[in-house]
Structures are given as C-alpha cells and as structure tokens.
Design a protein around this motif. Structure first.
Motif, PDB file in Angstrom:
ATOM      1  N   ALA A  76      50.874  50.469  48.141  1.00 23.02           N
ATOM      2  CA  ALA A  76      49.719  49.576  47.930  1.00 23.02           C
ATOM      3  C   ALA A  76      50.014  48.159  48.399  1.00 23.02           C
ATOM      4  O   ALA A  76      49.135  47.466  48.900  1.00 23.02           O
ATOM      5  CB  ALA A  76      49.341  49.569  46.452  1.00 23.02           C
ATOM      6  N   SER A  77      51.278  47.741  48.252  1.00 27.53           N
ATOM      7  CA  SER A  77      51.554  46.328  48.512  1.00 27.53           C
ATOM      8  C   SER A  77      51.915  46.029  49.958  1.00 27.53           C
ATOM      9  O   SER A  77      51.798  44.890  50.381  1.00 27.53           O
ATOM     10  CB  SER A  77      52.658  45.831  47.581  1.00 27.53           C
ATOM     11  N   VAL A 122      46.162  43.081  57.387  1.00 29.17           N
ATOM     12  CA  VAL A 122      45.260  41.923  57.315  1.00 29.17           C
ATOM     13  C   VAL A 122      45.915  40.681  57.943  1.00 29.17           C
ATOM     14  O   VAL A 122      45.238  39.848  58.542  1.00 29.17           O
ATOM     15  CB  VAL A 122      44.784  41.674  55.857  1.00 29.17           C
ATOM     16  N   PHE A 128      36.089  55.762  40.001  1.00 24.77           N
ATOM     17  CA  PHE A 128      37.020  55.195  40.993  1.00 24.77           C
ATOM     18  C   PHE A 128      38.158  56.178  41.228  1.00 24.77           C
ATOM     19  O   PHE A 128      38.521  56.496  42.362  1.00 24.77           O
ATOM     20  CB  PHE A 128      37.570  53.859  40.468  1.00 24.77           C
ATOM     21  N   PHE A 131      29.499  49.918  40.996  1.00 24.81           N
ATOM     22  CA  PHE A 131      30.768  49.346  40.543  1.00 24.81           C
ATOM     23  C   PHE A 131      30.796  48.967  39.062  1.00 24.81           C
ATOM     24  O   PHE A 131      31.826  48.519  38.572  1.00 24.81           O
ATOM     25  CB  PHE A 131      31.145  48.148  41.421  1.00 24.81           C
ATOM     26  N   THR A 157      40.243  47.557  57.867  1.00 26.99           N
ATOM     27  CA  THR A 157      41.276  46.831  57.128  1.00 26.99           C
ATOM     28  C   THR A 157      42.651  47.462  57.266  1.00 26.99           C
ATOM     29  O   THR A 157      43.653  46.769  57.361  1.00 26.99           O
ATOM     30  CB  THR A 157      40.910  46.757  55.625  1.00 26.99           C
ATOM     31  N   PRO A 170      35.835  42.658  50.053  1.00 26.18           N
ATOM     32  CA  PRO A 170      37.074  43.140  50.691  1.00 26.18           C
ATOM     33  C   PRO A 170      38.074  43.706  49.686  1.00 26.18           C
ATOM     34  O   PRO A 170      38.892  44.548  50.030  1.00 26.18           O
ATOM     35  CB  PRO A 170      37.652  41.895  51.365  1.00 26.18           C
ATOM     36  N   HIS A 230      47.681  50.028  37.857  1.00 25.89           N
ATOM     37  CA  HIS A 230      46.903  48.805  37.612  1.00 25.89           C
ATOM     38  C   HIS A 230      47.633  47.898  36.611  1.00 25.89           C
ATOM     39  O   HIS A 230      47.812  46.699  36.839  1.00 25.89           O
ATOM     40  CB  HIS A 230      45.514  49.187  37.086  1.00 25.89           C
ATOM     41  N   TRP A 234      37.878  48.010  38.738  1.00 19.91           N
ATOM     42  CA  TRP A 234      38.952  48.478  39.605  1.00 19.91           C
ATOM     43  C   TRP A 234      39.178  47.571  40.817  1.00 19.91           C
ATOM     44  O   TRP A 234      39.821  48.001  41.786  1.00 19.91           O
ATOM     45  CB  TRP A 234      38.676  49.906  40.073  1.00 19.91           C
ATOM     46  N   PHE A 253      53.471  51.488  44.284  1.00 22.37           N
ATOM     47  CA  PHE A 253      53.489  50.029  44.463  1.00 22.37           C
ATOM     48  C   PHE A 253      53.878  49.678  45.905  1.00 22.37           C
ATOM     49  O   PHE A 253      53.265  48.807  46.531  1.00 22.37           O
ATOM     50  CB  PHE A 253      54.472  49.392  43.469  1.00 22.37           C
ATOM     51  N   LEU A 277      48.515  38.388  45.094  1.00 22.27           N
ATOM     52  CA  LEU A 277      49.777  38.534  45.814  1.00 22.27           C
ATOM     53  C   LEU A 277      49.497  38.688  47.317  1.00 22.27           C
ATOM     54  O   LEU A 277      50.161  38.058  48.154  1.00 22.27           O
ATOM     55  CB  LEU A 277      50.526  39.771  45.293  1.00 22.27           C
ATOM     56  N   GLN A 330      48.443  47.525  53.756  1.00 21.69           N
ATOM     57  CA  GLN A 330      47.154  46.854  53.946  1.00 21.69           C
ATOM     58  C   GLN A 330      47.318  45.353  54.185  1.00 21.69           C
ATOM     59  O   GLN A 330      46.660  44.757  55.029  1.00 21.69           O
ATOM     60  CB  GLN A 330      46.302  47.101  52.710  1.00 21.69           C
ATOM     61  N   ILE A 367      49.868  36.625  52.807  1.00 21.48           N
ATOM     62  CA  ILE A 367      49.229  36.358  54.103  1.00 21.48           C
ATOM     63  C   ILE A 367      49.423  34.879  54.453  1.00 21.48           C
ATOM     64  O   ILE A 367      49.787  34.521  55.569  1.00 21.48           O
ATOM     65  CB  ILE A 367      47.720  36.726  54.051  1.00 21.48           C
ATOM     66  N   GLY A 375      36.993  45.029  46.680  1.00 22.14           N
ATOM     67  CA  GLY A 375      36.209  45.740  45.680  1.00 22.14           C
ATOM     68  C   GLY A 375      35.668  44.752  44.659  1.00 22.14           C
ATOM     69  O   GLY A 375      35.781  43.531  44.827  1.00 22.14           O
ATOM     70  N   VAL A 376      35.120  45.299  43.575  1.00 23.28           N
ATOM     71  CA  VAL A 376      34.577  44.434  42.528  1.00 23.28           C
ATOM     72  C   VAL A 376      34.532  45.256  41.247  1.00 23.28           C
ATOM     73  O   VAL A 376      34.542  46.485  41.312  1.00 23.28           O
ATOM     74  CB  VAL A 376      33.181  43.897  42.944  1.00 23.28           C
TER      75      VAL A 376
HETATM   76  C1  HEM Z   1      44.834  42.180  52.011  1.00 23.72           C
HETATM   77  C2  HEM Z   1      45.373  43.155  51.348  1.00 23.72           C
HETATM   78  C3  HEM Z   1      44.637  44.058  50.423  1.00 23.72           C
HETATM   79  C4  HEM Z   1      43.346  44.496  50.488  1.00 23.72           C
HETATM   80  C5  HEM Z   1      42.299  44.167  51.532  1.00 23.72           C
HETATM   81  C6  HEM Z   1      43.133  45.353  49.344  1.00 23.72           C
HETATM   82  C7  HEM Z   1      41.936  45.973  49.068  1.00 23.72           C
HETATM   83  C8  HEM Z   1      41.745  46.829  48.009  1.00 23.72           C
HETATM   84  C9  HEM Z   1      40.522  47.520  47.740  1.00 23.72           C
HETATM   85  C10 HEM Z   1      39.255  47.412  48.557  1.00 23.72           C
HETATM   86  C11 HEM Z   1      40.713  48.265  46.648  1.00 23.72           C
HETATM   87  C12 HEM Z   1      39.686  49.198  45.988  1.00 23.72           C
HETATM   88  C13 HEM Z   1      38.850  48.439  44.984  1.00 23.72           C
HETATM   89  C14 HEM Z   1      37.649  49.189  44.518  1.00 23.72           C
HETATM   90  O1  HEM Z   1      37.396  50.295  44.958  1.00 23.72           O
HETATM   91  O2  HEM Z   1      36.901  48.617  43.700  1.00 23.72           O
HETATM   92  C15 HEM Z   1      42.075  48.079  46.221  1.00 23.72           C
HETATM   93  C16 HEM Z   1      42.655  48.707  45.156  1.00 23.72           C
HETATM   94  C17 HEM Z   1      43.958  48.563  44.814  1.00 23.72           C
HETATM   95  N1  HEM Z   1      44.866  47.682  45.343  1.00 23.72           N
HETATM   96 FE1  HEM Z   1      44.563  46.463  46.899  1.00 23.72          FE
HETATM   97  N2  HEM Z   1      44.280  45.409  48.616  1.00 23.72           N
HETATM   98  C18 HEM Z   1      45.225  44.635  49.229  1.00 23.72           C
HETATM   99  C19 HEM Z   1      46.507  44.389  48.792  1.00 23.72           C
HETATM  100  C20 HEM Z   1      47.064  44.936  47.671  1.00 23.72           C
HETATM  101  C21 HEM Z   1      48.381  44.631  47.170  1.00 23.72           C
HETATM  102  C22 HEM Z   1      49.335  43.599  47.758  1.00 23.72           C
HETATM  103  C23 HEM Z   1      48.579  45.419  46.084  1.00 23.72           C
HETATM  104  C24 HEM Z   1      49.780  45.503  45.187  1.00 23.72           C
HETATM  105  C25 HEM Z   1      50.533  44.541  44.836  1.00 23.72           C
HETATM  106  C26 HEM Z   1      47.387  46.210  45.891  1.00 23.72           C
HETATM  107  C27 HEM Z   1      47.204  47.140  44.898  1.00 23.72           C
HETATM  108  C28 HEM Z   1      46.050  47.838  44.692  1.00 23.72           C
HETATM  109  C29 HEM Z   1      45.907  48.864  43.684  1.00 23.72           C
HETATM  110  C30 HEM Z   1      46.986  49.354  42.734  1.00 23.72           C
HETATM  111  C31 HEM Z   1      44.596  49.319  43.756  1.00 23.72           C
HETATM  112  C32 HEM Z   1      43.955  50.425  42.924  1.00 23.72           C
HETATM  113  C33 HEM Z   1      42.976  49.841  41.977  1.00 23.72           C
HETATM  114  C34 HEM Z   1      43.521  49.444  40.660  1.00 23.72           C
HETATM  115  O3  HEM Z   1      44.626  49.839  40.298  1.00 23.72           O
HETATM  116  O4  HEM Z   1      42.821  48.689  39.959  1.00 23.72           O
HETATM  117  N3  HEM Z   1      46.495  45.880  46.869  1.00 23.72           N
HETATM  118  N4  HEM Z   1      42.689  47.182  47.062  1.00 23.72           N
END
Ligand code: HEM
Length: 523
Positions: free
Chosen positions: A341-342, A349, A129, A121, A517, A470, A153, A476, A338, A483, A345, A488, A472-473
C-alpha cells in the motif's frame, strides 16, 4: 477469436509458465511437447469456459421488494474501454442515464454518475469497501469478512500518522542521498533516467525503516521490499489492462500469476528473509498490551521511536505480553500489505507530479522549488513540508487533474436501491471519477484546465471531500494519504533543489488510461 490474437495469447501463457517464447516456436514439437500443448489447450479451454459462463443473467436476490428496475446494460467494446475509458463511460452515462451496467474483463459492473457519490461512500453496510476491494484486487476470498482491512487501517492510522514528525526526520536523509545519486547518474551517463525506479527505490527504503526499523536496512532487504511491492502490484492486477491475454482470460491469468508470484516472491523470498526477522523481533519482546478500543493512545515514552511492527504487535500481545505463532504470521501479512500500500501508488504519483512539473514554465518550477525553503524553517521537517503551500497546491491539482476514471469501488452486499434503480447483490459499483474532478458545477469554467495555484489558499492535498476523490472519501478514505503527500513532497523538493527536470521530447504518454494512478506515465 482471431488467429494472431490466440497465438500471442498462447505465447504469453507459455512465457508465464516459464518457457522462453523463442524456444517454444523454434523447436520441432516432439510427442511430449505436443501432449504438453494439448494439456495447456485443455486447461485454457476450461478456463475460457469458466470465464464466459460467469456472464450469467443478472437476477435480483429477492432480499428487497421494490418497484425499482435494474439499470440498463450498455455494450461498450473492450477496445473503447481500454483505450478511451473516459469518453466511453461518459457517453454511456449521458445516453443511458445516471447508472449503467457494463461488462469489463468478464465481469458486469455498474458505473454511476457523481450524484451517487455520497450514497456510495456513506453506506458501508450495503456498499462494502472490503468486498469491493477484495474483488477488484483479485484477493482470495479469505480476505472478505476477516479483520484484514480493519487491521491494516488501524496499523496506519494509529502506528504511522501520529508519528509523522519522527518519521520525516528518519527518512528525509534517504530522499536527499538518493536524489543526489539520481542526478549524478543522469549527468554522468547523459542518458534519460527512470523516475519511477528512483521513487520506488527511495520509498521502499523509507518504508523498510518505518516498518522494521533502521537496523534492518541493508541492500538485500531494500531489494526485497522493492520486489515484494512490485510482485503484489502485479498480482492485484495493476498492470492487467496492458496485457491482451490478462484482459481476455482474467481467471486464467489470475491463476498463473498468483501461482507464480506467491511461490517465487512471497514464499521463496518474503517468508524466507522477512518472516524470520519479524519472528525474532516480536518473540524476543514482552509487550505492554495496547487497548484495542483506542490503539492511538500510547503511554509508553519509548514507543514513539519503535517501528510499526512493534506498534501492531502490541495489539496482538496476550495477557503476558507475548505474541503467539499465528499472531506473528498475521503480523507478517499486515507488514506485507503495508509495503504494497505504501510503495507502489505513491511512487507512481511522484512520476505524475514530476512530469507535470517538467511541462510547466520555468517560473512555476522555481516557485515550487522555493516553496519548501520559503516556509521559514531552518531545516526540512514535517512542519515545513506541510506549510509548503505552492508545492502542496501543485500536488493537489495533479491529483485532481490526471484523469482517474474507475479508481474507486464498492460491492453491493444485497440488492440495493440507488436512485430509481436497484443494483443486484454481489456487484461492483464504481463512480466515474472524472465527472466529479472535471465538473464545471464544482470547479467552474476552469474545471478542465490545469491551474497550479488553484489550492494555494487550501485545502491541503491530503484533505478529502465528495468533490475531491483521489484518496476516496468517507470511512475508508486512504489512511496513508498524509504520508503519501509528505513523501511526494520530499522526493520532488530534493530533486528540483539540485536539478531542472526535462522530459525527453517535451511530453509524456499515458500508459493505461483506465488505471491512471497506479500505472505511471512514460516519456
Ligand atoms: C499518492 C498515493 C496514494 C493514493 C493516490 C492512494 C489512494 C487510495 C485510494 C483511492 C484508496 C481507496 C479509498 C476508498 O475506496 O474510499 C486507498 C486506500 C488505502 N490506502 Fe492509499 N493511496 C496512496 C498512498 C497510500 C499509502 C502511502 C498508504 C500506506 C501508508 C496507503 C494505504 C492505504 C490503505 C491501507 C487503504 C485501504 C483503506 C483503509 O484501510 O482504510 N495508501 N488509497
């Protein structure tokens, strides 16, 4: 291939192509139908060949000269991978070392132990990534090397997170109203209610406000947002593990699924309804261009109240403050990303958190319910949600404990040395997350026990580290995590404030142990 499997797969293919399964097997095949079957059989054979041919020998690209060797390739039966992945991968790592190669869905992947989390990471140049996510989510190759991930991002970290207070004020009433309606429905019907459907619906409505603004919220657009989030979840393979056809013929499944959903949902609905809204909103404005280098800084008073669309449009505005035709198309793709992603997942959860809560003793439930009230706030705000430490600790523990296995991924951009091995270019590398989240050296003797109070003194649920993955770290790490946790908490607190959740039969069932997840558990 056994006959029943092949029959069910052909059935699934025909269903996917739009035929009803009954109609297919009950009608007497005519010549035309038989030739249709023949064509389908030929396509299937070609795709099977493509899938199997991709199992070529692994070679090093020769970009790195070193005495290191390739990791051992371990044969893990599909039945093990899809039903008990944690045990299967843990035993492969235990028996064959800290890095192993294993085939899954027609692809050779490298699974690594927790000692390599940091390397994986922190080295974005060699463990990409963007490439890893594009591969694992079935994204077309145009997404690789484009600005897509960087822009998504930027959009979230600059256009959403700094505005959390305003966002909570705007969206909390939705969660409150929907919770009342949900509980009323359950009481009047006397039947179990679907929590995933509830949270998916609430979050879709809330995200529509965040993305496009309150004046575009109506029944049609909310439904469309839900549908788009669901369609992209399917296209990105979130439910792929639960279909034997999709697991066995991933290429074939991908072509059919993408073809169908791009036409049915993205083109026929999103482009017909949302794209014109985006076009009208963006083209009718002149923007004060945002400094691309530091987009978080905004000096316009009223921009805090603007929806996300206008924030991101400012980045694409030209010197005259206008966004070009292609700019609008790109914005529409970013808004689509958006939404996906939003919504999905986070909704999933919520189900995990509520189900875990339902299995806990009454006092724990009350403590969580009181947590938000006890922050001393007069009304529910972002600050009071942030300070609800019992609820926050509960959510963090659910995220740690729920059993993610291969939830994070990176792809090698060249042959990359890792420990005493070398991972060949163009392969996915995935840490086995359970080994971190259930590690005794990190979490002590209670590592494999659920402890709701483990985090009451912090760190908060959204804080990432090498020991808590959960979200990532590193560079990215999920930009939407604040949010997500806030939503939640809003859904959980609005529900437990007015009802006591109960699971039918007192327990829940994990649907896809390989995709914990994203695929919510069921009662
Ligand atoms: C509980 C809910 C969520 C979980 C468990 C989760 C988990 C993750 C994980 C594991 C990654 C990959 C990180 C990596 O590989 O290092 C990721 C990436 C990402 N998540 Fe979430 N996510 C959640 C909610 C959201 C929400 C609400 C948004 C948008 C508002 C979002 C937007 C993104 C985006 C855009 C990425 C791509 C990485 C980046 O752009 O930096 N996620 N998420």
């Amino acid at each position: 291939m056994d006959a029943s499997v092949s029959r069910s797969m052909i059935l699934q293919l025909l269903v996917a192509l739009g035929e009803s399964s009954n109609a297919v097997w009950l009608r007497v095949p005519t010549f035309i139908q038989m030739s249709t079957y023949l064509i389908i059989a030929c396509i299937l054979t070609m795709l099977i060949l493509m899938t199997t041919c991709s199992r070529k020998r692994v070679k090093l690209s020769g970009t790195v000269h070193h005495p290191l060797r390739l990791p051992p390739i371990v044969k893990i039966p599909s039945s093990e991978i899809f039903t008990r992945p944690q045990e299967a991968y843990e035993s492969a790592l235990r028996d064959h070392g800290p890095v192993v190669g294993a085939w899954r869905k027609g692809r050779l992947e490298y699974i690594v132990g927790p000692e390599f989390t940091k390397d994986l990471f922190s080295n974005d140049q060699e463990f990409s990534f963007e490439d890893g996510v594009a591969t694992i989510l079935n994204l077309p190759s145009i997404f690789r090397g484009s600005r897509f991930f960087k822009d998504v991002h930027l959009m979230i970290s600059g256009g959403v997170i700094p505005k959390m207070e305003e966002i909570v004020d705007k969206i909390f009433p939705i969660f409150q109203r929907q919770a009342k309606e949900f509980v009323r429905q359950s009481e009047t019907s006397g039947q179990p209610v679907d929590l995933f459907e509830h949270s998916h619906r609430c979050i879709s409505e809330a995200m529509l406000i965040v993305a496009l603004g309150q004046h575009h919220v109506n029944e049609q657009n909310i439904k469309l947002t839900e549908e788009v989030a669901h369609a992209i979840a399917i296209m990105t393979g979130i439910y792929q593990n639960t279909s034997p056809f999709a697991r066995t013929f991933p290429v074939c499944w991908r072509i059919i699924t993408w073809g169908r959903l791009v036409c049915e949902v993205i083109l026929a609905k999103y482009c017909r309804i949302i794209l014109p809204i985006i076009w009208k909103e963006v083209r009718s404005r002149r923007y004060k261009p945002l400094d691309n280098a530091s987009p978080e800084q905004t000096d316009e008073e009223d921009s805090r109240d603007d929806p996300l669309l206008h924030y991101i449009a400012r980045i694409y505005a030209d010197g005259q403050g206008k966004v070009s035709f292609l700019g609008v198309v790109w914005l529409s793709i970013l808004i689509l990303a958006f939404i996906f992603a939003s919504v999905h997942q986070t909704a999933s959860v919520v189900v995990w958190v509520m189900f875990e809560l339902s299995t806990r003793p009454e006092e724990e439930l009350s403590a969580v319910a009181d947590s938000v009230d006890n922050t001393g706030a007069h009304r529910l705000s972002y600050e009071s949600l942030r300070r609800a430490s019992t609820l926050d600790s509960f959510v963090r523990e659910v995220l740690r404990f729920k059993g993610d296995t291969l939830s994070l991924t990176r792809e090698t951009t060249r042959d990359v040395p890792l420990g005493e091995f070398v991972i060949p270019k163009g392969h996915l590398v995935l840490p086995l997350t359970t080994l971190t989240h259930q590690s005794q050296s990190i979490y002590g003797d209670t590592a494999t026990t659920f402890d709701a109070h483990r985090w009451t003194e912090g760190p908060p649920a959204s804080m990432v580290s090498l020991n808590y993955l959960p979200f990532g770290v590193g560079r990215w790490a999920c930009p939407g995590r604040i949010l997500a946790i806030t939503e939640i908490k809003m859904i959980v607190s609005t529900l437990v404030a007015i009802a006591t959740p109960e699971l039918e039969g007192g327990k829940y069932k994990v649907v896809d142990p390989l995709n914990i997840t994203s695929v919510p558990p069921v009662e």
